[in-house]
Design an enzyme around this catalytic site. Structure first.
Site, PDB file in Angstrom:
ATOM      1  N   HIS A   1       4.005   1.484  -4.486  1.00  0.00           N
ATOM      2  CA  HIS A   1       5.653   0.824  -4.208  1.00  0.00           C
ATOM      3  C   HIS A   1       5.667  -0.412  -5.310  1.00  0.00           C
ATOM      4  O   HIS A   1       4.774  -0.921  -6.023  1.00  0.00           O
ATOM      5  CB  HIS A   1       5.406  -0.259  -3.242  1.00  0.00           C
ATOM      6  CG  HIS A   1       5.478   1.036  -1.819  1.00  0.00           C
ATOM      7  ND1 HIS A   1       6.657   2.108  -1.929  1.00  0.00           N
ATOM      8  CD2 HIS A   1       4.747   1.312  -0.663  1.00  0.00           C
ATOM      9  CE1 HIS A   1       6.495   3.195  -0.803  1.00  0.00           C
ATOM     10  NE2 HIS A   1       5.309   2.442  -0.086  1.00  0.00           N
TER      11      HIS A   1
ATOM     12  N   GLY B   1       6.433   8.098   4.399  1.00  0.00           N
ATOM     13  CA  GLY B   1       5.640   8.468   5.314  1.00  0.00           C
ATOM     14  C   GLY B   1       5.723   7.975   6.756  1.00  0.00           C
ATOM     15  O   GLY B   1       6.428   6.349   6.895  1.00  0.00           O
TER      16      GLY B   1
ATOM     17  N   ARG C   1       0.167   4.263   8.466  1.00  0.00           N
ATOM     18  CA  ARG C   1       1.883   5.427   8.025  1.00  0.00           C
ATOM     19  C   ARG C   1       0.834   6.974   7.352  1.00  0.00           C
ATOM     20  O   ARG C   1      -0.488   6.482   7.398  1.00  0.00           O
ATOM     21  CB  ARG C   1       2.275   5.151   7.389  1.00  0.00           C
ATOM     22  CG  ARG C   1       1.872   4.672   5.568  1.00  0.00           C
ATOM     23  CD  ARG C   1       2.399   5.657   4.610  1.00  0.00           C
ATOM     24  NE  ARG C   1       2.451   4.713   3.540  1.00  0.00           N
ATOM     25  CZ  ARG C   1       1.308   5.849   3.043  1.00  0.00           C
ATOM     26  NH1 ARG C   1       1.275   6.680   3.527  1.00  0.00           N
ATOM     27  NH2 ARG C   1       0.750   5.783   1.365  1.00  0.00           N
TER      28      ARG C   1
ATOM     29  N   CYS D   1       0.457  10.816  -3.319  1.00  0.00           N
ATOM     30  CA  CYS D   1       0.704  11.970  -1.832  1.00  0.00           C
ATOM     31  C   CYS D   1      -0.628  13.253  -1.851  1.00  0.00           C
ATOM     32  O   CYS D   1      -0.749  13.723  -1.266  1.00  0.00           O
ATOM     33  CB  CYS D   1       1.684  12.536  -2.161  1.00  0.00           C
ATOM     34  SG  CYS D   1       2.859  11.730  -1.586  1.00  0.00           S
TER      35      CYS D   1
ATOM     36  N   GLY E   1       8.865   4.707   6.973  1.00  0.00           N
ATOM     37  CA  GLY E   1      10.234   5.715   6.001  1.00  0.00           C
ATOM     38  C   GLY E   1      10.398   6.647   5.032  1.00  0.00           C
ATOM     39  O   GLY E   1       8.864   7.351   4.624  1.00  0.00           O
TER      40      GLY E   1
ATOM     41  N   GLU F   1      -1.309  10.075   2.055  1.00  0.00           N
ATOM     42  CA  GLU F   1      -1.885   9.416   1.113  1.00  0.00           C
ATOM     43  C   GLU F   1      -2.196   8.605   0.144  1.00  0.00           C
ATOM     44  O   GLU F   1      -1.453   7.409   0.882  1.00  0.00           O
ATOM     45  CB  GLU F   1      -2.381  11.040   0.200  1.00  0.00           C
ATOM     46  CG  GLU F   1      -3.013  12.406   1.041  1.00  0.00           C
ATOM     47  CD  GLU F   1      -3.424  13.422   0.456  1.00  0.00           C
ATOM     48  OE1 GLU F   1      -4.489  13.461  -0.398  1.00  0.00           O
ATOM     49  OE2 GLU F   1      -3.088  14.141   1.167  1.00  0.00           O
TER      50      GLU F   1
ATOM     51  N   THR G   1       0.545   5.875  -2.254  1.00  0.00           N
ATOM     52  CA  THR G   1       1.444   6.266  -3.463  1.00  0.00           C
ATOM     53  C   THR G   1       1.216   4.358  -3.882  1.00  0.00           C
ATOM     54  O   THR G   1       0.724   4.124  -3.145  1.00  0.00           O
ATOM     55  CB  THR G   1       2.311   6.321  -2.233  1.00  0.00           C
ATOM     56  OG1 THR G   1       3.859   6.557  -2.900  1.00  0.00           O
ATOM     57  CG2 THR G   1       2.437   5.343  -1.614  1.00  0.00           C
TER      58      THR G   1
ATOM     59  N   ALA H   1       9.769   9.582  -1.576  1.00  0.00           N
ATOM     60  CA  ALA H   1       8.006   9.587  -1.273  1.00  0.00           C
ATOM     61  C   ALA H   1       8.970   9.151   0.435  1.00  0.00           C
ATOM     62  O   ALA H   1       9.560   8.247   0.719  1.00  0.00           O
ATOM     63  CB  ALA H   1       6.930   9.177  -1.088  1.00  0.00           C
TER      64      ALA H   1
END
Length: 247
Positions: free
Chosen positions: A93, A168, A86, A197, A179, A89, A91, A166
């Protein structure tokens, strides 16, 4: 249902099938999610499957987009790090964050990447607005932001801001995947292992951090309602068997 100009840019061609709407229970492994997206995007691009939105939660992990720089990974051994195709930068989760994977065929809508990103922002901002939270775009920063006037001002007297969502994406043959993610109640401390990011000087927040007593189950219907306003009708789909990660 009234729509703004932005909210009409990505409606499907007349007669298009509803977008499949899939929600997975439990925590879905990241590699398994990417493999499933790859499979679905191939089918959608070939016209062998209808478009799909897939809602998941992941175990704690970091992802590195195509623009990620090593210096922005501050704690490389803290959680698994997944390189991904994606845009963007680093991220984070993890549990308490709703990840929304959006697999749409822009050939059936509008072949315009900027309009697509603006439409995703409109979904997030509309969802927040339904909870009386003012989400805002920034020309120089992708994602959705909220002002924090209760905190010390930034340089130049600007109001402090936090990112609450966010974005991406990636496109293949004009079919989108990856997404956006919306922070409902993740462990915000986990974001300190990266420069989210690649943007320093700003914070990260969540709906619960903003004072809303909500859970992901409360937010999902609002995401769907706002998605339909921007992208058109959806229909329920039972999630196929995708490997669930061990928390």
């Amino acid at each position: 249902m009234q729509r703004s100009e932005i909210e009409t840019q990505m409606l499907p061609l007349p007669g298009s099938a509803p977008v499949r709407w899939r929600v997975s229970d439990g925590l879905v492994g990241y590699d398994e999610a990417v493999a499933e997206m790859e499979r679905e995007v191939g089918l959608i691009a070939e016209g062998a499957a209808d478009e799909l939105v897939w809602l998941v939660e992941h175990p704690p992990l970091y992802t590195a987009g195509t623009s990620a720089e090593d210096k922005d990974l501050l704690a490389p051994s803290r959680f698994p790090v997944h390189k991904t195709g994606r845009g963007g930068e680093y991220t984070y989760h993890g549990p308490g964050q709703r990840v929304v994977y959006v697999m749409l065929d822009l050939k059936r809508r509008r072949q315009d990447v900027r309009a697509f990103v603006s439409a995703l922002e409109a979904v997030i901002i509309g969802t927040l607005d339904d909870m009386n939270v003012r989400g805002e775009r920034r020309e120089d920063r992708v994602g959705v932001w909220v002002q924090r006037p209760e905190r010390p001002a930034l340089a130049g007297g600007l109001t402090a801001e936090d990112k609450v969502a966010a974005i991406g994406i990636r496109l293949r043959r004009w079919v989108s995947f990856h997404g956006f993610s919306l922070n409902v109640d993740p462990a915000l401390e986990h974001f300190t292992g990266i420069v989210p990011c690649g943007i320093a000087g700003y914070g990260v927040t969540s709906l619960v951090d903003l004072g809303l007593p909500v859970a992901i189950a409360d937010v999902d219907p609002l995401i769907r309602q706002n998605f339909e306003r921007v992208f058109g009708d959806t229909s329920n789909e039972v999630a196929p068997a995708v490997e669930t990660a061990v928390a």
